[in-house]
Design a protein around this motif. Sequence first.
Motif, PDB file in Angstrom:
ATOM      1  N   HIS A   1      80.141   3.005  -2.960  1.00  0.00           N
ATOM      2  CA  HIS A   1      78.929   2.300  -2.506  1.00  0.00           C
ATOM      3  C   HIS A   1      78.224   1.569  -3.661  1.00  0.00           C
ATOM      4  O   HIS A   1      77.650   0.495  -3.464  1.00  0.00           O
ATOM      5  CB  HIS A   1      77.999   3.320  -1.832  1.00  0.00           C
ATOM      6  CG  HIS A   1      76.768   2.720  -1.243  1.00  0.00           C
ATOM      7  ND1 HIS A   1      76.795   1.829  -0.195  1.00  0.00           N
ATOM      8  CD2 HIS A   1      75.454   2.891  -1.552  1.00  0.00           C
ATOM      9  CE1 HIS A   1      75.559   1.478   0.105  1.00  0.00           C
ATOM     10  NE2 HIS A   1      74.725   2.106  -0.693  1.00  0.00           N
TER      11      HIS A   1
ATOM     12  N   LYS B   1      70.121   1.915  12.607  1.00  0.00           N
ATOM     13  CA  LYS B   1      70.792   3.217  12.461  1.00  0.00           C
ATOM     14  C   LYS B   1      69.942   4.343  13.059  1.00  0.00           C
ATOM     15  O   LYS B   1      70.469   5.325  13.559  1.00  0.00           O
ATOM     16  CB  LYS B   1      71.067   3.519  10.982  1.00  0.00           C
ATOM     17  CG  LYS B   1      72.010   2.511  10.339  1.00  0.00           C
ATOM     18  CD  LYS B   1      72.316   2.850   8.896  1.00  0.00           C
ATOM     19  CE  LYS B   1      71.122   2.752   7.962  1.00  0.00           C
ATOM     20  NZ  LYS B   1      70.472   1.416   7.916  1.00  0.00           N
TER      21      LYS B   1
ATOM     22  N   LYS C   1      77.884  -2.414  -3.188  1.00  0.00           N
ATOM     23  CA  LYS C   1      76.533  -2.942  -2.956  1.00  0.00           C
ATOM     24  C   LYS C   1      75.579  -2.802  -4.139  1.00  0.00           C
ATOM     25  O   LYS C   1      75.033  -3.785  -4.628  1.00  0.00           O
ATOM     26  CB  LYS C   1      75.949  -2.227  -1.733  1.00  0.00           C
ATOM     27  CG  LYS C   1      74.495  -2.537  -1.437  1.00  0.00           C
ATOM     28  CD  LYS C   1      74.014  -1.796  -0.183  1.00  0.00           C
ATOM     29  CE  LYS C   1      72.540  -1.959   0.056  1.00  0.00           C
ATOM     30  NZ  LYS C   1      72.060  -1.164   1.202  1.00  0.00           N
TER      31      LYS C   1
ATOM     32  N   HIS D   1      65.634   7.112   4.489  1.00  0.00           N
ATOM     33  CA  HIS D   1      64.684   6.134   5.011  1.00  0.00           C
ATOM     34  C   HIS D   1      63.346   6.749   5.365  1.00  0.00           C
ATOM     35  O   HIS D   1      62.587   6.178   6.133  1.00  0.00           O
ATOM     36  CB  HIS D   1      65.249   5.477   6.275  1.00  0.00           C
ATOM     37  CG  HIS D   1      66.218   4.417   5.967  1.00  0.00           C
ATOM     38  ND1 HIS D   1      67.556   4.609   6.033  1.00  0.00           N
ATOM     39  CD2 HIS D   1      66.034   3.151   5.557  1.00  0.00           C
ATOM     40  CE1 HIS D   1      68.169   3.502   5.687  1.00  0.00           C
ATOM     41  NE2 HIS D   1      67.278   2.605   5.387  1.00  0.00           N
TER      42      HIS D   1
ATOM     43  N   ARG E   1      80.500   3.030   5.555  1.00  0.00           N
ATOM     44  CA  ARG E   1      79.512   4.119   5.473  1.00  0.00           C
ATOM     45  C   ARG E   1      80.128   5.492   5.287  1.00  0.00           C
ATOM     46  O   ARG E   1      79.458   6.427   4.890  1.00  0.00           O
ATOM     47  CB  ARG E   1      78.636   4.127   6.721  1.00  0.00           C
ATOM     48  CG  ARG E   1      77.869   2.863   6.859  1.00  0.00           C
ATOM     49  CD  ARG E   1      76.687   2.991   7.761  1.00  0.00           C
ATOM     50  NE  ARG E   1      75.692   2.044   7.294  1.00  0.00           N
ATOM     51  CZ  ARG E   1      74.774   2.352   6.396  1.00  0.00           C
ATOM     52  NH1 ARG E   1      74.677   3.553   5.921  1.00  0.00           N
ATOM     53  NH2 ARG E   1      73.923   1.435   5.994  1.00  0.00           N
TER      54      ARG E   1
ATOM     55  N   TYR F   1      80.859  -3.801   5.855  1.00  0.00           N
ATOM     56  CA  TYR F   1      79.818  -2.984   5.232  1.00  0.00           C
ATOM     57  C   TYR F   1      79.464  -1.795   6.121  1.00  0.00           C
ATOM     58  O   TYR F   1      79.350  -0.673   5.663  1.00  0.00           O
ATOM     59  CB  TYR F   1      78.576  -3.830   4.937  1.00  0.00           C
ATOM     60  CG  TYR F   1      77.449  -3.016   4.370  1.00  0.00           C
ATOM     61  CD1 TYR F   1      77.573  -2.427   3.109  1.00  0.00           C
ATOM     62  CD2 TYR F   1      76.294  -2.779   5.097  1.00  0.00           C
ATOM     63  CE1 TYR F   1      76.562  -1.639   2.599  1.00  0.00           C
ATOM     64  CE2 TYR F   1      75.285  -1.994   4.589  1.00  0.00           C
ATOM     65  CZ  TYR F   1      75.417  -1.426   3.333  1.00  0.00           C
ATOM     66  OH  TYR F   1      74.425  -0.637   2.827  1.00  0.00           O
TER      67      TYR F   1
END
Length: 234
Positions: A172, A60, A176, A21, A165, A161
């Motif tokens: 994954h 997160k 998704k 991110h 993780r 979901y």
Amino acid sequence: MISKNIASDVSKLLARDTSGHGIEHVERVVKLALSLAESEEADKNVVTLAALLHDVDDYKLFGQESADGLLNARQILDKHKVDEETAAAVLEIIGSMGYNKYLEGIRPSTLEGKIVSDADMCDAIGAIGILRTHAYALSKGNEFFDNTLSPENGTMSADQYRAARKGHSVQHFFDKLLKISEILMTEAGRREGEKRKAIMVNFLEELFAEEGAQEWQGYLRAYGASVSDYNGNK
Ligand code: ADP
Ligand code: NI
């Protein structure tokens, strides 16, 4: 340049991120969102600001209070004296995008929101998407591919979901990433999404072939075209 100063604040906030991110993700989302906005009559200022600020209250990284109140985004918009109408449009977008929101039945309602959401989701798929899953697995100490497991089909709830993780990266893709192109909201986003999906299918086909994981080849077939099919047919 206001957006340059905002980008610098965002960069500082996201510096602690190790899971995909960081500011590089944000910069790619800004760029792709502006390119998707080319073919639509969207407000580019709102698109840029929402893309820049879309991850500064990620639960997160910053916790639930920040996510619920969009505290960092508000603070930055305030600090840079963004006008009220623009700020409201930006906050509305940030509060209604993301995969978890989608699982909860919340989607962006404005054109600018659909564009930024599509750009963010596109950055999770395709070549960059593959690299991000690898970075994520490394940062969590997860395996990339555990072929002793089998993918579950069907849609997951937001709680399921979050619990997933810890899984291996290939899971994954099935949970998704291979489904993302279906939920994109703009014409240009869907085109980009289809292309990126084909890249992932191709990569997984090759991975399963090299790993001798025939069973997984079968699971992949449900997701259709690989790059070679895509180039041949479109
Ligand atoms: P976003 O905020 O872009 O929706 P996430 O917060 O879900 O993305 O995850 C950040 C990045 O890590 C994404 O590229 C995502 O695909 C990847 N990722 C998330 N969970 C996993 C996982 N269990 N295994 C591998 N990669 C993951
Ligand atoms: Ni994001």
